[in-house]
Design a protein around this motif. Structure first.
Motif, PDB file in Angstrom:
ATOM      1  N   PRO A   1      46.532   0.472  30.335  1.00 46.48           N
ATOM      2  CA  PRO A   1      45.372  -0.364  30.660  1.00 46.48           C
ATOM      3  C   PRO A   1      44.095   0.444  30.897  1.00 46.48           C
ATOM      4  CG  PRO A   1      47.288  -1.092  31.883  1.00 46.48           C
ATOM      5  CD  PRO A   1      47.689   0.170  31.182  1.00 46.48           C
TER       6      PRO A   1
ATOM      7  N   ALA B   1      42.915   1.816  27.550  1.00 44.27           N
ATOM      8  CA  ALA B   1      42.419   0.729  26.706  1.00 44.27           C
ATOM      9  C   ALA B   1      41.034   0.300  27.164  1.00 44.27           C
ATOM     10  CB  ALA B   1      43.386  -0.453  26.744  1.00 44.27           C
TER      11      ALA B   1
ATOM     12  N   VAL C   1      37.728   0.351  24.804  1.00 44.60           N
ATOM     13  CA  VAL C   1      36.929  -0.851  24.566  1.00 44.60           C
ATOM     14  C   VAL C   1      35.477  -0.606  24.987  1.00 44.60           C
ATOM     15  CG1 VAL C   1      36.586  -3.234  25.293  1.00 44.60           C
ATOM     16  CG2 VAL C   1      38.867  -2.423  24.733  1.00 44.60           C
ATOM     17  N   ALA C   2      35.318   0.108  26.094  1.00 46.10           N
ATOM     18  CA  ALA C   2      33.957   0.400  26.551  1.00 46.10           C
ATOM     19  C   ALA C   2      33.209   1.254  25.535  1.00 46.10           C
ATOM     20  CB  ALA C   2      34.009   1.104  27.902  1.00 46.10           C
TER      21      ALA C   2
ATOM     22  N   ARG D   1      28.255   3.995  21.702  1.00 50.58           N
ATOM     23  CA  ARG D   1      27.578   5.002  22.515  1.00 50.58           C
ATOM     24  C   ARG D   1      28.562   6.063  22.968  1.00 50.58           C
ATOM     25  NH1 ARG D   1      25.233   1.428  27.165  1.00 50.58           N
ATOM     26  NH2 ARG D   1      27.403   0.833  27.026  1.00 50.58           N
TER      27      ARG D   1
ATOM     28  N   GLU E   1      34.439   2.588  34.626  1.00 51.85           N
ATOM     29  CA  GLU E   1      34.724   1.468  33.728  1.00 51.85           C
ATOM     30  C   GLU E   1      36.195   1.077  33.801  1.00 51.85           C
ATOM     31  OE1 GLU E   1      33.428  -1.412  31.344  1.00 51.85           O
ATOM     32  OE2 GLU E   1      32.153   0.233  31.987  1.00 51.85           O
TER      33      GLU E   1
ATOM     34  N   LEU F   1      41.051  -0.862  16.884  1.00 54.09           N
ATOM     35  CA  LEU F   1      40.837  -1.606  18.124  1.00 54.09           C
ATOM     36  C   LEU F   1      40.468  -3.056  17.821  1.00 54.09           C
ATOM     37  CD1 LEU F   1      38.912   1.083  20.184  1.00 54.09           C
ATOM     38  CD2 LEU F   1      41.324   0.480  20.278  1.00 54.09           C
TER      39      LEU F   1
ATOM     40  N   MET G   1      42.548  -6.409  18.802  1.00 52.73           N
ATOM     41  CA  MET G   1      41.938  -7.549  19.473  1.00 52.73           C
ATOM     42  C   MET G   1      42.256  -8.839  18.734  1.00 52.73           C
ATOM     43  SD  MET G   1      38.190  -6.647  20.930  1.00 52.73           S
ATOM     44  CE  MET G   1      37.975  -5.502  22.293  1.00 52.73           C
ATOM     45  N   GLY G   2      42.246  -8.756  17.406  1.00 53.96           N
ATOM     46  CA  GLY G   2      42.565  -9.937  16.630  1.00 53.96           C
ATOM     47  C   GLY G   2      43.959 -10.449  16.940  1.00 53.96           C
TER      48      GLY G   2
ATOM     49  N   LEU H   1      27.393 -13.040  22.475  1.00 53.15           N
ATOM     50  CA  LEU H   1      28.261 -11.998  21.929  1.00 53.15           C
ATOM     51  C   LEU H   1      28.753 -12.395  20.543  1.00 53.15           C
ATOM     52  CD1 LEU H   1      29.241  -9.334  23.061  1.00 53.15           C
ATOM     53  CD2 LEU H   1      31.311 -10.473  23.795  1.00 53.15           C
TER      54      LEU H   1
ATOM     55  N   TRP I   1      36.227  -9.680  14.056  1.00 53.47           N
ATOM     56  CA  TRP I   1      37.347 -10.418  14.646  1.00 53.47           C
ATOM     57  C   TRP I   1      36.908 -11.737  15.259  1.00 53.47           C
ATOM     58  CZ3 TRP I   1      37.934 -11.817  19.733  1.00 53.47           C
ATOM     59  CH2 TRP I   1      37.118 -11.181  20.661  1.00 53.47           C
TER      60      TRP I   1
ATOM     61  N   GLY J   1      24.807  -2.327  29.297  1.00 55.77           N
ATOM     62  CA  GLY J   1      26.159  -2.531  29.806  1.00 55.77           C
ATOM     63  C   GLY J   1      26.926  -3.620  29.074  1.00 55.77           C
ATOM     64  N   SER J   2      26.565  -3.880  27.861  1.00 58.48           N
ATOM     65  CA  SER J   2      27.237  -4.928  27.106  1.00 58.48           C
ATOM     66  C   SER J   2      27.105  -4.632  25.628  1.00 58.48           C
ATOM     67  CB  SER J   2      26.613  -6.279  27.445  1.00 58.48           C
ATOM     68  OG  SER J   2      26.806  -7.192  26.393  1.00 58.48           O
ATOM     69  N   ARG J   3      27.912  -5.299  24.828  1.00 58.35           N
ATOM     70  CA  ARG J   3      27.821  -5.093  23.388  1.00 58.35           C
ATOM     71  C   ARG J   3      26.844  -6.081  22.747  1.00 58.35           C
ATOM     72  NH1 ARG J   3      33.735  -5.502  21.320  1.00 58.35           N
ATOM     73  NH2 ARG J   3      32.798  -4.932  19.339  1.00 58.35           N
TER      74      ARG J   3
END
Lengths: 227, 227
Positions: free
Chosen positions: B17, B20, B24-25, B30, B40, B83, B87-88, B107, B176, B206-208
């Motif tokens: 975890p 992972a 993902v982060a 970046r 994170e 990755l 996720m899919g 998103l 995805w 701090g986000s995609r």
DNA sequence: GGAATGCTTCGGCCCAGACCGAAACTTTAG
DNA sequence: CTAAAGTTTCGGTCTGGGCCGAAGCATTCC
């Protein structure tokens, strides 16, 4: 874990050597019994049983009980695609001796990917279909032309039936040995079925290798305009 | 383990975890510091350090030491693709409440996938480029036409430079949330860079999520013939 | 009916590895 | 030079989970 689905549990399930061996063994698209998978993974049946429960609970496998056997198969081609993708990374990052693909030349030439054809022949097949104008690649999905539909009808594949299923008819599947796309989806599966039915090729037992007969290879090349 | 690369070690690494969460982060492309990743993942720095060592040894991450910081990034877009694929499956097999993609509409509209644009806007972009004839999809890889090269030159992207790198210029990357392909590769990355440079959009901290300005959205649509 | 086969559940062993506290090392700041 | 921040190494604890032996159900065969 800011957003999106949680990938850790799924990856952890694939991350166990015994389970990974089972999943790889199922990549040829056949349904195997619990006992066969136990032998494949090198564990006792009771250990394998636990693994199979975990994988079915996670949605990676589907089960069909039949008599005193429990037949298990991959839950879908999405699962197979993840496995192929992981193989790609494992091969690329694999400690130094990076082999581009399967060692056995036969495996590199033609093999089964979940339920359709992969390897050199499969890549050549898709290339030929596109060159002939039977398939257009329209960015998001492969698109079958009317000409292509007619061609496959002559080959013995009824597209009307395939379109009834929710499964995509055409799908670009990345070939980890060739690093190119080949034809997946229900059409890819139907093509392989027809190749077997026509006796052009057969699957080697206990392996993903597909062996073409000499006439089969010739007929295959003629039918799809390969070279 | 009959043949092919061993996927279990790679999957096991992704299966933790904390690791992972770090991966993902890093999916926004970046490079983050070890400390940021520790926060994170919700672990102490010394624990994170061990995780980062494992992932770099496995070839999933690349490291650049700079001053007293250790910047870490995904090793390549292949890793990002795995990755996204995971996720899919995680979304598809995720206990019942199958959400097709990200919850936040923002998103879903536009986000960063490793280092290029993903989401509705990205899918529309590739569709527009193909409709315009700037890109041909030739089955195995996307192919940039001469017309496309000229168009991107006008957009401020020098293809000659991109072609010098070993990284593929055009790459079809599966989205995805949209379940369609969008433009990846070095060209996809360059497009996103230009979008930032032109001030059409900016990344939320701090986000995609990628947010377009009104004029930026208009200019983007005009430039690539979307709708 | 009994016996063999395939699979599962239960119980217990055991080990890999995730985690943190403490302390050392390195680089920047003052 | 001292202090602080970022990171790493070391040592030790502890839990999760993989594994098998034994026993218990099913199903099929004779």
């Amino acid at each position: 874990m800011r957003h999106g689905p949680d990938i850790a549990p799924i990856a952890a399930i694939i991350g166990d050597p015994a389970r990974a061996a089972m999943l790889v063994a199922l990549m040829d698209g056949r349904a195997l019994t619990a006992g066969e998978l136990a032998h494949e993974a090198g564990v006792t049946p009771q250990t394998a049983s636990g693994h199979l429960n975990k994988m079915t609970d996670a949605g990676l496998l589907v089960v069909r009980k039949q008599g005193r056997h429990r037949y298990v198969a991959l839950a879908g081609d999405e699962v197979g695609q993840v496995l192929e993708a992981l193989m790609g990374v494992a091969a690329a990052t694999g400690h130094g001796r990076t082999r581009t693909g399967p060692k056995e030349p036969a495996l590199r030439a033609a093999r089964v990917c979940y339920d359709h054809l992969a390897g050199e022949q499969a890549v050549a097949l898709l290339r030929g279909l596109i060159d002939q104008g039977a398939i257009l690649d329209h960015g998001d999905t492969l698109e079958l032309t009317d000409m292509g539909t007619a061609r496959f009808a002559a080959f013995g594949i009824d597209l009307a039936i395939l379109r009834k299923s929710r499964r995509p008819v055409c799908r670009a599947c990345l070939d980890w040995s060739e690093r190119r796309f080949h034809l997946g989806g229900s059409l890819g599966a139907a093509v392989l079925t027809q190749i077997y039915a026509k006796g052009w090729a057969k699957r080697e037992d206990g392996s993903r290798v597909v062996t073409f007969t000499d006439q089969g290879m010739q007929a295959f090349s003629d039918a799809f305009g390969i070279n």
